[in-house]
Design a protein around this motif. Structure first.
Motif, PDB file in Angstrom:
ATOM      1  N   VAL A 199      -3.514   9.384  -6.245  1.00  0.00           N
ATOM      2  CA  VAL A 199      -4.008   9.460  -4.863  1.00  0.00           C
ATOM      3  C   VAL A 199      -4.347  10.907  -4.506  1.00  0.00           C
ATOM      4  N   GLY A 200      -3.495  11.830  -4.895  1.00  0.00           N
ATOM      5  CA  GLY A 200      -3.750  13.248  -4.626  1.00  0.00           C
ATOM      6  C   GLY A 200      -5.016  13.735  -5.317  1.00  0.00           C
ATOM      7  N   SER A 201      -5.202  13.337  -6.560  1.00  0.00           N
ATOM      8  CA  SER A 201      -6.410  13.720  -7.295  1.00  0.00           C
ATOM      9  C   SER A 201      -7.661  13.148  -6.626  1.00  0.00           C
ATOM     10  N   LEU A 202      -7.574  11.912  -6.171  1.00  0.00           N
ATOM     11  CA  LEU A 202      -8.695  11.293  -5.480  1.00  0.00           C
ATOM     12  C   LEU A 202      -9.033  12.045  -4.193  1.00  0.00           C
TER      13      LEU A 202
ATOM     14  N   PHE B 173       0.830  -1.197   0.000  1.00  0.00           N
ATOM     15  CA  PHE B 173       0.000   0.000   0.000  1.00  0.00           C
ATOM     16  C   PHE B 173       0.870   1.255   0.000  1.00  0.00           C
ATOM     17  N   ILE B 174       1.883   1.269   0.833  1.00  0.00           N
ATOM     18  CA  ILE B 174       2.791   2.416   0.900  1.00  0.00           C
ATOM     19  C   ILE B 174       3.536   2.572  -0.421  1.00  0.00           C
ATOM     20  N   GLU B 175       3.939   1.467  -1.013  1.00  0.00           N
ATOM     21  CA  GLU B 175       4.616   1.513  -2.318  1.00  0.00           C
ATOM     22  C   GLU B 175       3.669   2.081  -3.380  1.00  0.00           C
ATOM     23  N   PHE B 176       2.408   1.643  -3.346  1.00  0.00           N
ATOM     24  CA  PHE B 176       1.416   2.156  -4.294  1.00  0.00           C
ATOM     25  C   PHE B 176       1.251   3.666  -4.140  1.00  0.00           C
ATOM     26  N   LEU B 177       1.144   4.128  -2.885  1.00  0.00           N
ATOM     27  CA  LEU B 177       0.998   5.564  -2.634  1.00  0.00           C
ATOM     28  C   LEU B 177       2.190   6.342  -3.185  1.00  0.00           C
ATOM     29  N   GLY B 178       3.389   5.780  -3.028  1.00  0.00           N
ATOM     30  CA  GLY B 178       4.591   6.444  -3.530  1.00  0.00           C
ATOM     31  C   GLY B 178       4.638   6.506  -5.047  1.00  0.00           C
TER      32      GLY B 178
ATOM     33  N   ALA C  82     -12.641  15.722  -1.211  1.00  0.00           N
ATOM     34  CA  ALA C  82     -12.816  16.977  -0.462  1.00  0.00           C
ATOM     35  C   ALA C  82     -13.820  17.892  -1.156  1.00  0.00           C
ATOM     36  N   LEU C  83     -13.751  17.991  -2.472  1.00  0.00           N
ATOM     37  CA  LEU C  83     -14.696  18.829  -3.211  1.00  0.00           C
ATOM     38  C   LEU C  83     -16.120  18.298  -3.120  1.00  0.00           C
TER      39      LEU C  83
END
Length: 138
Positions: free
Chosen positions: A15-18, A4-9, A23-24
């Protein structure tokens, strides 16, 4: 967990777009059902802008304790009672429930019906009492 951490990296842009999209969506949904305000701000809106408190709890809970001057329209009857609120259309309306969760649905109904100033009190009557504001018992 390492995957999971590797995927986030690797997929940080995705991930940021999601996260931005989530938030929007939350922001947009909260605006459609009325602006969230604290008990202090809600009190100021009612006192300084001639607003009105609408308590959406059931009548039994309302009689056990409520904000002075508030009007009780139980959420279970709210949709059918919108016509009763027409006389307050030009005034700010502050919605109250027990914990601040039921007011979102009631707020959406008011906003959809064209009420211009709809507010939802955070924390409901529980936060009102925790802030040491007075309540009235019938």
């Amino acid at each position: 967990m390492e995957l999971f951490i590797e995927f986030l990296g690797r997929e940080w842009a995705l991930v940021g777009s999601l996260m931005i999209l989530i938030a929007l969506m939350i922001f947009n949904d909260s605006r459609r059902s009325g602006t969230m305000v604290s008990p202090q701000i809600a009190s100021g809106i009612v006192n300084k802008q001639d607003g009105v408190f609408i308590d959406v709890r059931e009548a039994k809970d309302f009689r056990a304790g409520h904000v002075a001057g508030s009007i009780n329209i139980p959420f279970s009857k709210f949709k059918d009672s919108l016509s009763e609120l027409e006389k307050y259309r030009g005034k700010p309306i502050v919605l109250i429930c027990k914990y601040g969760q039921t007011t979102g649905s009631a707020g959406k109904m008011l906003v959809t019906a064209g009420f211009p100033e709809v507010y939802r009190m955070t924390g409901g009557l529980t936060e009102w009492e925790n802030s040491r504001f007075p309540t009235v018992k019938k």
